[in-house]
Scaffold this active site. Structure first.
Site, mmCIF file in Angstrom:
data_model
loop_
_atom_site.group_PDB
_atom_site.id
_atom_site.type_symbol
_atom_site.label_atom_id
_atom_site.label_comp_id
_atom_site.label_asym_id
_atom_site.label_seq_id
_atom_site.Cartn_x
_atom_site.Cartn_y
_atom_site.Cartn_z
ATOM 1 N N LYS A 78 34.091 46.179 11.027
ATOM 2 C CA LYS A 78 35.037 46.134 12.147
ATOM 3 C C LYS A 78 36.236 47.034 11.855
ATOM 4 C CE LYS A 78 37.315 42.668 15.098
ATOM 5 N NZ LYS A 78 37.708 41.238 15.224
ATOM 6 N N SER A 158 36.616 39.393 19.989
ATOM 7 C CA SER A 158 36.999 40.780 19.811
ATOM 8 C C SER A 158 36.017 41.597 18.957
ATOM 9 C CB SER A 158 38.382 40.847 19.153
ATOM 10 O OG SER A 158 38.346 40.375 17.828
ATOM 11 N N SER A 182 36.597 35.140 17.820
ATOM 12 C CA SER A 182 36.232 36.562 17.865
ATOM 13 C C SER A 182 35.006 36.950 17.054
ATOM 14 C CB SER A 182 37.410 37.414 17.393
ATOM 15 O OG SER A 182 38.348 37.580 18.409
#
Lengths: 495, 95
Positions: A78, A158, A182
């Site tokens: 990420k 997210s 997330s």
């Protein structure tokens, strides 16, 4: 799609150990998949050369019998994780061009275990969002589509790019971070396993901060066993994060295969929210039945303050974010706009650098922390947070785990739910309470909606009891026998 | 506790985010919507409840007070939009 990308992480490791293929071959197969999947916008920076160089070193270690736990395994990382010399921008305009001169603890541990980075993955800007729509890089696309409907869907957020990448077989696993859901919500939207460990289990050092009392790193994988393997490599005490906890990291995979016989599974009445689709309620009942059939005992429990979790979160998280994001001042890194003076430079830089949702949350956070409102909003929210944590503590006196759905819907189309911020916030109604209480929780793919999209079941455990969470998750995984594959793998996105 | 345009402007100044006049009304509406929704926390009886300060029950670790890291000036300046002679450069603040 080559067979090498269809392996689970555990299978790939076993194949590497037996030298059925090399780490370089495994990496090349995934590189080809990333290249073919550029329309999904899941990967915002490709690091193929680095992955291939790492794979060659992995092959040497494999040959020398010195392989690490994740040796030769290509992962997505990420964009929130600082990776030395590789863009780490939280998918925000304000971090344009930021290349850290240091490595986050979690990624450093992954590389020490032999893992390879194939690329940085897309995400909602500063991890603020549940759809990946707030990314400065544009939305990542869910590899799944509704049956008979070609509209592009969000992968959730997210950690949306990480989820899209793992689901589309671009990597064997990916890191995510979870502040209010997330990791778990995108896992549910993309038919994956997503594990948020106990707060303090993984070091937050080098992860770009959103809400420090809630942020926690964890894996997104295609199986429960893969999540166990990745967590073992990611977890552990770090002197550089004073909130990381100094307890031994168990061999999580060794806890698998023991089933749930004798466990008590709490079913919280308060999670039956208004307007929840029947198919989600039915799947939840099915989950309880599966655990019962495996020898566990579902029991009704009450978590009375559940409905206050989301509003609490939307005070605590923006408050912390407004403080954490104060560092983006156009001086030390990233974007700088010209201004008449220093103050004007700050204001113009931050107005241009932050997207709409980030600006909104920084303003809310600034307001609830401002003189005259602190007690009414922030202090009250911190007290309600204590009450919510106490609800869980009391529930865990009589149960081992809590079972809920992961999200109140399946993946939605790009552009839906964009008009009203609160409608978007409701995506996290089932995941936020465990975040506020710091508890470990996992989403497991458990079935398909009527229109062919994955749905997840969610297990919440006691602090630092990831082993029990994983054991029961494996039972759900076996019972659900989720074998469906995203449309992307069938047709490469061609309508 | 409705937020008006003047309050949005004041918060934006505190947060060091420039907001154009024409955007104030819409922002005030959004912030009021969110605040009206979080108002419900006022219903919860929190008499005698301590505000949460740490979600895990651990003692804050201590370490020896000695320098363990440093001497990385160039690393720290490496990402600066503007740096000179080993310093960050900002617009002039003192006449």
């Amino acid at each position: 799609m080559s067979a090498l990308t269809d392996l689970t992480l555990a299978e790939a490791r076993a194949g590497l150990d037996k030298r059925e293929y090399s780490a370089v071959e495994l990496t090349r197969a995934h590189i080809a998949a990333v290249e073919a999947a550029r329309p999904l916008n899941a990967v915002v920076a490709e690091t193929f050369d680095r992955a291939l160089a790492g794979a060659a070193a992995s092959d040497q270690r494999l040959g020398a019998g010195e392989a690490g736990l994740l040796e030769g395994v290509p992962l997505g990382i990420k964009d929130l994780f600082c990776t030395e010399g590789v863009r780490s921008q939280a998918c925000s305009h304000i971090l344009d061009g930021f290349k850290p001169t240091y490595e986050s603890t979690v990624t450093r541990k992954l590389w020490a275990a032999g893992a390879l980075m194939i690329g940085k993955t897309n995400m909602d800007e500063f991890a603020m969002g549940s759809s990946n729509m707030t990314s400065h890089e544009g939305p990542a696309i869910n590899p799944w589509r509704r049956s008979g409907d070609n509209r592009q869907l969000v992968p959730g957020g997210s950690s949306g790019g990480s989820a899209a990448a793992v689901a589309a077989r671009l990597c064997l696993g990916a890191t995510g971070t979870d502040t209010g859901g997330s990791i778990r919500q995108p896992a549910a939207f993309c038919g994956l396993v997503g594990l948020k460990p106990t707060y303090g289990r993984c070091s937050r050092w080098g992860i770009i901060a959103f809400a420090s009392s809630l942020d926690q790193a964890g894996p997104l994988t295609r199986t429960v066993r893969d999540a166990a393997l990745m967590l073992r490599a990611m977890a552990g005490h770090d002197a550089k994060d004073s909130t990381s906890v100094d307890t031994p990291v168990p061999d999580y995979a060794a806890a698998l295969g023991q089933g749930v016989k004798g466990m008590r599974i709490g079913i919280p009445a308060e999670y039956r929210v208004d307007g929840m689709p029947d198919e989600i309620e039915a799947l939840w009942r099915k989950g309880a039945d599966w655990l019962k059939a495996a020898g566990a005992e579902p029991v009704e429990i009450t978590l009375p303050h559940t409905k206050y979790a989301l509003p609490t979160y939307y005070i605590v998280a923006p408050a912390e974010a407004s403080s954490n994001l104060a560092r983006y001042d156009g001086v030390r890194y990233g974007l700088r706009l010209k201004g008449e003076d220093l103050r004007d430079m700050y204001a113009k830089t931050r107005a241009a650098g932050f997207g709409q949702e980030v600006r909104r949350r920084v303003l809310i956070g600034t307001y609830v922390l401002s003189a005259g409102y602190y007690d009414a909003y922030y202090l009250q929210a911190q007290k309600v947070r204590s009450v919510i944590a106490r609800d869980f503590k009391q529930a865990f006196e009589s149960v081992d785990l809590v079972l809920t759905p992961t999200a109140p819907s399946a993946a939605f189309a790009i552009g839906e739910k964009m008009d009203d911020p609160i409608a978007m916030y409701l995506n996290d109604v089932f995941t936020v309470p465990a975040s506020l209480a710091g508890l470990p929780a996992i989403s497991v793919p458990a079935g398909l909606s009527a229109d062919g999209l994955p749905l997840g079941l969610h297990l919440i455990g006691k602090p630092f009891d990831e082993e029990t969470v994983l054991r029961a998750a494996e039972t759900l995984e076996e019972a659900a026998a989720f074998r469906a594959k995203p449309a992307w793998l069938e047709d490469g996105g061609a309508p | 506790m409705a937020i008006d345009k003047a309050t949005v402007l004041r918060i934006a100044q505190l947060a060091r985010i420039e907001v154009k006049d024409e955007a104030l009304d819409e922002l005030a509406g959004e912030l009021n919507g969110i605040l009206a929704w979080v108002e419900q926390l006022g219903e919860v009886d929190t008499e005698g409840v301590a505000p949460m300060t740490s979600v895990v029950e651990v003692k804050l670790p201590r370490r020896d007070d000695h320098v363990s890291d440093g001497g990385r000036r160039d690393d720290i300046l490496a990402n600066a939009p503007e740096a000179e002679d080993g310093f960050f450069v900002v617009p002039k603040v003192i006449e």
